[in-house]
Write a protein that holds these residues in place. Structure first.
Motif, PDB file in Angstrom:
ATOM      1  N   LYS A 256       0.594  -1.117  -0.255  1.00 10.25           N
ATOM      2  CA  LYS A 256      -0.276  -0.122  -0.039  1.00 10.25           C
ATOM      3  C   LYS A 256       0.783   1.155   0.123  1.00 10.25           C
ATOM      4  O   LYS A 256       1.425   1.085   0.573  1.00 10.25           O
ATOM      5  CB  LYS A 256      -0.679   0.093   1.152  1.00 10.25           C
ATOM      6  N   TYR A 257       0.271   2.351  -0.785  1.00  4.37           N
ATOM      7  CA  TYR A 257       1.622   3.050  -0.558  1.00  4.37           C
ATOM      8  C   TYR A 257       1.476   4.688   0.618  1.00  4.37           C
ATOM      9  O   TYR A 257       1.579   4.413   0.916  1.00  4.37           O
ATOM     10  CB  TYR A 257       0.815   4.086  -2.155  1.00  4.37           C
ATOM     11  N   THR A 258      -0.342   4.550   0.894  1.00  3.80           N
ATOM     12  CA  THR A 258      -0.349   4.868   1.895  1.00  3.80           C
ATOM     13  C   THR A 258      -1.013   3.626   2.888  1.00  3.80           C
ATOM     14  O   THR A 258      -2.416   3.368   2.356  1.00  3.80           O
ATOM     15  CB  THR A 258      -1.930   6.077   1.820  1.00  3.80           C
ATOM     16  N   LEU A 259      -1.393   4.376   3.905  1.00  4.65           N
ATOM     17  CA  LEU A 259      -1.413   3.537   5.290  1.00  4.65           C
ATOM     18  C   LEU A 259      -2.208   4.140   6.632  1.00  4.65           C
ATOM     19  O   LEU A 259      -2.405   5.839   6.753  1.00  4.65           O
ATOM     20  CB  LEU A 259      -0.329   3.059   6.888  1.00  4.65           C
ATOM     21  N   THR A 260      -3.455   4.413   6.663  1.00  8.03           N
ATOM     22  CA  THR A 260      -4.522   4.969   8.031  1.00  8.03           C
ATOM     23  C   THR A 260      -3.494   4.223   9.256  1.00  8.03           C
ATOM     24  O   THR A 260      -2.346   4.061   9.485  1.00  8.03           O
ATOM     25  CB  THR A 260      -5.560   3.935   8.205  1.00  8.03           C
ATOM     26  N   ILE A 261      -3.942   5.302  10.105  1.00  4.06           N
ATOM     27  CA  ILE A 261      -3.352   5.624  11.324  1.00  4.06           C
ATOM     28  C   ILE A 261      -3.807   4.153  12.295  1.00  4.06           C
ATOM     29  O   ILE A 261      -2.021   3.715  12.103  1.00  4.06           O
ATOM     30  CB  ILE A 261      -4.154   6.366  12.470  1.00  4.06           C
ATOM     31  N   LYS A 262      -4.562   3.437  12.494  1.00  2.00           N
ATOM     32  CA  LYS A 262      -4.097   1.836  12.651  1.00  2.00           C
ATOM     33  C   LYS A 262      -3.117   0.979  12.170  1.00  2.00           C
ATOM     34  O   LYS A 262      -2.674   0.291  12.835  1.00  2.00           O
ATOM     35  CB  LYS A 262      -6.191   1.351  12.276  1.00  2.00           C
ATOM     36  N   GLU A 263      -3.635   1.107  10.605  1.00  2.56           N
ATOM     37  CA  GLU A 263      -2.021  -0.098   9.795  1.00  2.56           C
ATOM     38  C   GLU A 263      -1.119   0.187   9.702  1.00  2.56           C
ATOM     39  O   GLU A 263      -0.157   0.126  10.176  1.00  2.56           O
ATOM     40  CB  GLU A 263      -2.617   0.389   8.018  1.00  2.56           C
ATOM     41  N   ALA A 264      -0.484   2.095  10.353  1.00  3.66           N
ATOM     42  CA  ALA A 264       0.841   1.708  10.001  1.00  3.66           C
ATOM     43  C   ALA A 264       1.513   1.665  11.567  1.00  3.66           C
ATOM     44  O   ALA A 264       2.199   1.360  12.354  1.00  3.66           O
ATOM     45  CB  ALA A 264       1.110   3.857  10.392  1.00  3.66           C
ATOM     46  N   SER A 265       0.249   1.677  12.841  1.00  2.00           N
ATOM     47  CA  SER A 265       0.462   1.279  14.409  1.00  2.00           C
ATOM     48  C   SER A 265       0.993  -0.041  14.347  1.00  2.00           C
ATOM     49  O   SER A 265       1.845  -0.380  15.029  1.00  2.00           O
ATOM     50  CB  SER A 265      -0.141   1.433  15.143  1.00  2.00           C
ATOM     51  N   ILE A 266      -0.223  -0.955  13.083  1.00  2.00           N
ATOM     52  CA  ILE A 266      -0.096  -2.130  13.134  1.00  2.00           C
ATOM     53  C   ILE A 266       1.325  -3.239  12.497  1.00  2.00           C
ATOM     54  O   ILE A 266       2.394  -3.505  12.934  1.00  2.00           O
ATOM     55  CB  ILE A 266      -0.207  -2.982  12.945  1.00  2.00           C
ATOM     56  N   TYR A 267       1.859  -1.865  10.822  1.00  2.00           N
ATOM     57  CA  TYR A 267       3.325  -2.263  10.540  1.00  2.00           C
ATOM     58  C   TYR A 267       4.291  -1.779  11.356  1.00  2.00           C
ATOM     59  O   TYR A 267       5.088  -2.478  11.534  1.00  2.00           O
ATOM     60  CB  TYR A 267       2.681  -1.232   9.549  1.00  2.00           C
ATOM     61  N   THR A 268       4.722  -0.924  12.256  1.00  2.00           N
ATOM     62  CA  THR A 268       5.877  -0.213  12.574  1.00  2.00           C
ATOM     63  C   THR A 268       6.125  -0.653  14.589  1.00  2.00           C
ATOM     64  O   THR A 268       6.838  -0.550  14.340  1.00  2.00           O
ATOM     65  CB  THR A 268       5.209   1.232  12.512  1.00  2.00           C
ATOM     66  N   ASN A 269       4.826  -1.223  14.903  1.00  2.00           N
ATOM     67  CA  ASN A 269       4.222  -1.696  16.656  1.00  2.00           C
ATOM     68  C   ASN A 269       4.591   0.064  16.988  1.00  2.00           C
ATOM     69  O   ASN A 269       5.279  -0.271  17.722  1.00  2.00           O
ATOM     70  CB  ASN A 269       5.427  -2.666  16.515  1.00  2.00           C
TER      71      ASN A 269
END
Length: 70
Positions: free
Chosen positions: A15-28
């Motif tokens: 994905k090019y952009t992430l929601t805040i929730k997705e970014a949180s899951i992706y980066t911990n």
């Protein structure tokens, strides 16, 4: 992790952009901390659209790589 879309499933790392929730899951990194980071006027990895904040994944990854502390 695979994000489910009504039309198709797109892996989060594609994905090019992430929601805040997705970014949180992706980066911990917690959602609250990500919200603090994107509210900084100098933040370069946020895209605002119709009142919604989206995280530019690659720019966010580079920002994380360049910083030792947040």
């Amino acid at each position: 992790m695979v994000i489910e879309n009504k039309e198709q499933e797109i892996p989060i790392w594609h994905k090019y952009t992430l929601t805040i929730k997705e970014a949180s899951i992706y980066t911990n990194i917690g959602q609250k901390k990500i919200r603090e980071l994107i509210n900084d006027p100098l933040c370069t990895f946020v895209l605002r659209m119709n009142g919604k904040a989206l995280i530019k994944r690659k720019d966010f990854e580079e920002w994380i790589n360049d910083n030792e502390y947040i």
